[in-house]
Scaffold this active site. Sequence first.
Site, PDB file in Angstrom:
ATOM      1  N   GLN A  63      58.715  79.676  57.592  1.00 16.65           N
ATOM      2  CA  GLN A  63      57.559  79.686  58.709  1.00 16.65           C
ATOM      3  C   GLN A  63      56.329  78.583  58.397  1.00 16.65           C
ATOM      4  O   GLN A  63      56.738  77.789  57.994  1.00 16.65           O
ATOM      5  CB  GLN A  63      57.167  81.295  58.860  1.00 16.65           C
ATOM      6  CG  GLN A  63      58.080  82.104  59.236  1.00 16.65           C
ATOM      7  CD  GLN A  63      59.058  82.739  58.329  1.00 16.65           C
ATOM      8  OE1 GLN A  63      58.784  83.197  57.278  1.00 16.65           O
ATOM      9  NE2 GLN A  63      60.185  82.848  58.723  1.00 16.65           N
ATOM     10  N   GLY A 121      64.912  79.166  60.272  1.00 16.93           N
ATOM     11  CA  GLY A 121      66.186  78.510  60.403  1.00 16.93           C
ATOM     12  C   GLY A 121      65.807  77.134  59.876  1.00 16.93           C
ATOM     13  O   GLY A 121      64.890  76.555  60.479  1.00 16.93           O
ATOM     14  N   HIS A 122      66.360  76.486  58.908  1.00 19.93           N
ATOM     15  CA  HIS A 122      66.436  75.256  58.737  1.00 19.93           C
ATOM     16  C   HIS A 122      67.512  74.274  59.016  1.00 19.93           C
ATOM     17  O   HIS A 122      68.648  74.731  58.524  1.00 19.93           O
ATOM     18  CB  HIS A 122      66.146  75.057  56.937  1.00 19.93           C
ATOM     19  CG  HIS A 122      64.745  75.329  56.625  1.00 19.93           C
ATOM     20  ND1 HIS A 122      64.517  75.846  55.199  1.00 19.93           N
ATOM     21  CD2 HIS A 122      63.764  75.842  57.201  1.00 19.93           C
ATOM     22  CE1 HIS A 122      63.066  76.115  54.940  1.00 19.93           C
ATOM     23  NE2 HIS A 122      62.886  76.389  56.392  1.00 19.93           N
ATOM     24  N   LYS A 160      60.727  71.244  58.078  1.00 19.71           N
ATOM     25  CA  LYS A 160      60.488  71.369  56.329  1.00 19.71           C
ATOM     26  C   LYS A 160      61.917  71.129  55.910  1.00 19.71           C
ATOM     27  O   LYS A 160      62.144  70.511  54.712  1.00 19.71           O
ATOM     28  CB  LYS A 160      60.260  72.679  56.168  1.00 19.71           C
ATOM     29  CG  LYS A 160      58.915  72.854  56.591  1.00 19.71           C
ATOM     30  CD  LYS A 160      58.247  74.354  56.368  1.00 19.71           C
ATOM     31  CE  LYS A 160      58.913  75.421  57.045  1.00 19.71           C
ATOM     32  NZ  LYS A 160      58.653  75.568  58.571  1.00 19.71           N
ATOM     33  N   ASP A 220      59.056  75.320  62.248  1.00 16.96           N
ATOM     34  CA  ASP A 220      59.719  74.200  62.707  1.00 16.96           C
ATOM     35  C   ASP A 220      59.317  72.627  62.817  1.00 16.96           C
ATOM     36  O   ASP A 220      59.590  72.067  63.763  1.00 16.96           O
ATOM     37  CB  ASP A 220      60.182  74.610  64.273  1.00 16.96           C
ATOM     38  CG  ASP A 220      60.600  76.109  64.615  1.00 16.96           C
ATOM     39  OD1 ASP A 220      61.557  76.442  63.738  1.00 16.96           O
ATOM     40  OD2 ASP A 220      59.926  76.886  65.296  1.00 16.96           O
TER      41      ASP A 220
HETATM   42  P1  IMP Z   1      59.264  87.691  63.043  1.00 11.56           P
HETATM   43  O1  IMP Z   1      58.884  86.978  61.788  1.00 11.56           O
HETATM   44  O2  IMP Z   1      60.504  87.753  63.419  1.00 11.56           O
HETATM   45  O3  IMP Z   1      58.600  89.018  63.056  1.00 11.56           O
HETATM   46  O4  IMP Z   1      58.498  86.733  64.354  1.00 11.56           O
HETATM   47  C1  IMP Z   1      57.194  86.819  64.333  1.00 11.56           C
HETATM   48  C2  IMP Z   1      56.573  85.389  64.852  1.00 11.56           C
HETATM   49  O5  IMP Z   1      56.887  84.481  64.144  1.00 11.56           O
HETATM   50  C3  IMP Z   1      57.229  85.348  66.389  1.00 11.56           C
HETATM   51  O6  IMP Z   1      56.505  84.536  67.091  1.00 11.56           O
HETATM   52  C4  IMP Z   1      58.309  84.203  65.800  1.00 11.56           C
HETATM   53  O7  IMP Z   1      58.867  83.333  66.840  1.00 11.56           O
HETATM   54  C5  IMP Z   1      57.830  83.561  64.704  1.00 11.56           C
HETATM   55  N1  IMP Z   1      58.548  82.985  63.929  1.00 11.56           N
HETATM   56  C6  IMP Z   1      59.043  83.670  62.701  1.00 11.56           C
HETATM   57  N2  IMP Z   1      59.929  82.847  62.103  1.00 11.56           N
HETATM   58  C7  IMP Z   1      59.745  81.436  62.667  1.00 11.56           C
HETATM   59  C8  IMP Z   1      60.316  80.450  62.230  1.00 11.56           C
HETATM   60  O8  IMP Z   1      61.066  80.181  61.202  1.00 11.56           O
HETATM   61  N3  IMP Z   1      59.995  79.200  63.013  1.00 11.56           N
HETATM   62  C9  IMP Z   1      59.236  79.572  64.139  1.00 11.56           C
HETATM   63  N4  IMP Z   1      58.696  80.933  64.204  1.00 11.56           N
HETATM   64  C10 IMP Z   1      58.897  81.830  63.463  1.00 11.56           C
HETATM   65 MG    MG Z   2      62.892  76.588  62.030  1.00 11.53          MG
END
Ligand code: IMP
Ligand code: MG
Length: 428
Positions: free
Chosen positions: A224, A41-42, A15, A12
């Site tokens: 991420q 999520g962008h 990007k 977040d």
């Molecule tokens: P997962 O990727 O849904 O398995 O989540 C694993 C961890 O990564 C959690 O703490 C999520 O909140 C974090 N996470 C996954 N994708 C994102 C992202 O795009 N932005 C911020 N945090 C993320």
């Molecule tokens: Mg995001």
Amino acid sequence: MLDIITGMQFGDEGKGRIVHNLALTGKYFAGARAQGGNNAGHTVVHDGEIYKLHLLPAPVLLGKKGYLGRAMVLDLDVLMQEIHSLQKRDLTLDLLIDPRAHVIMPWHKDLDVLNEAKNGDYAAGSTGRGIGPCYASKHERTGIRVTDFFYDNERVNILLEEYTRKVNFLSGGMRFDSIHQKYVSQIAETRSKVTFLEKYFGDVSQGIATDLSLARNILGECAQAEMLDVDGPYYPRGTSSGTSAVGFWNGIGVGPTRESLGFVIGVTKAYTTRVGKGPFVTEIEGDLAQALREKGGEYGTTTGRARRVGWLDIPMLKHALVPSGITHLALTKLDILGGMETFLIAEHYEDGDIIPSLGYEQVKPVYRTMVGWPAFSEEEYKRQFEHGVDYIPHGALRWFLQTLENHLERPIGMISFGQSSSAFVSYL
Ligand code: IMP
Ligand code: MG
């Protein structure tokens, strides 16, 4: 050449916005995603409209080609919705989806919830999209690739039985039939909706390799961030894919060559946020946190969760330099700090200035108090940034940016200081 954008914190960092501004320069033929799925999520503001993208690379909003690489995990229903919603807004999509990417099956979502409950204090606070279990299946070789979903019914059926047994066992052992029935109908529904996706399938590795050989530039979006890399310092609270630039090359299935290696731009906010559970050593609590959260609009794009907020952590940024080979920094949300009398940055930790390989959890940040600058307007920021970081008239603002450059030994290539795409400067 391939330029890569990567997040240096917990995700977040903005990007999507940096990618959008870069795509607007006209330098790129295509945008690419390589790993992760709709946990990402962008948010992109284009022509005054807000777009929230979870799977498609942001340059498709400008009519560029979009690549989805082989190390992605795809929820086909979400993919289809995203394609439809862009088509409804009159965008023509030119996509190539690698059929070696894995499909998030209904059982992956159930397992995500069950695992998080079971993991207790060690849960990541996942987005609940089935990402972790899908990657687990892939590496266990019980995953279903896009190609299997369309062409190998037998394999899907065998795994359907196996995973029904597993989910049933984990949820008490009494519901095999109802779980089985649910999966059968969900899969049938997905199949009936997604047949039209087939026209987008193709070999992304070859496609990108060909583009690069024809001197077409590609813009890569890592999803991420470095802290969430499955091989990074935050395990087991991060995500399940390789989120660095290294993971990106792997995810598109192309190896870097001397000619194809472009910029690697590490994106950081002027402070830190974290959505999800786990340690966050520079976290701020109370009113100040709430004020920053509101001002910065720090609510998750994917889950709507309130993001935890904290001060900038220089050792965290230093960590990110290495796995991605970052060449330039992009600093976002600078305006959110504007108007504060003072603020803090963690310059180093008590026992050193990098995240120790044994973990981030135990480190104690040592802060430096920074003098703030006024809440400048977009125009005022722009004027000050005109001639580069070393020529910023307001001392406190210049000092902050120079402190970052000095610690990280990388130039700031881009700065954003407001939501609209004009609140942005690039020195690249
Ligand atoms: P997962 O990727 O849904 O398995 O989540 C694993 C961890 O990564 C959690 O703490 C999520 O909140 C974090 N996470 C996954 N994708 C994102 C992202 O795009 N932005 C911020 N945090 C993320
Ligand atoms: Mg995001």
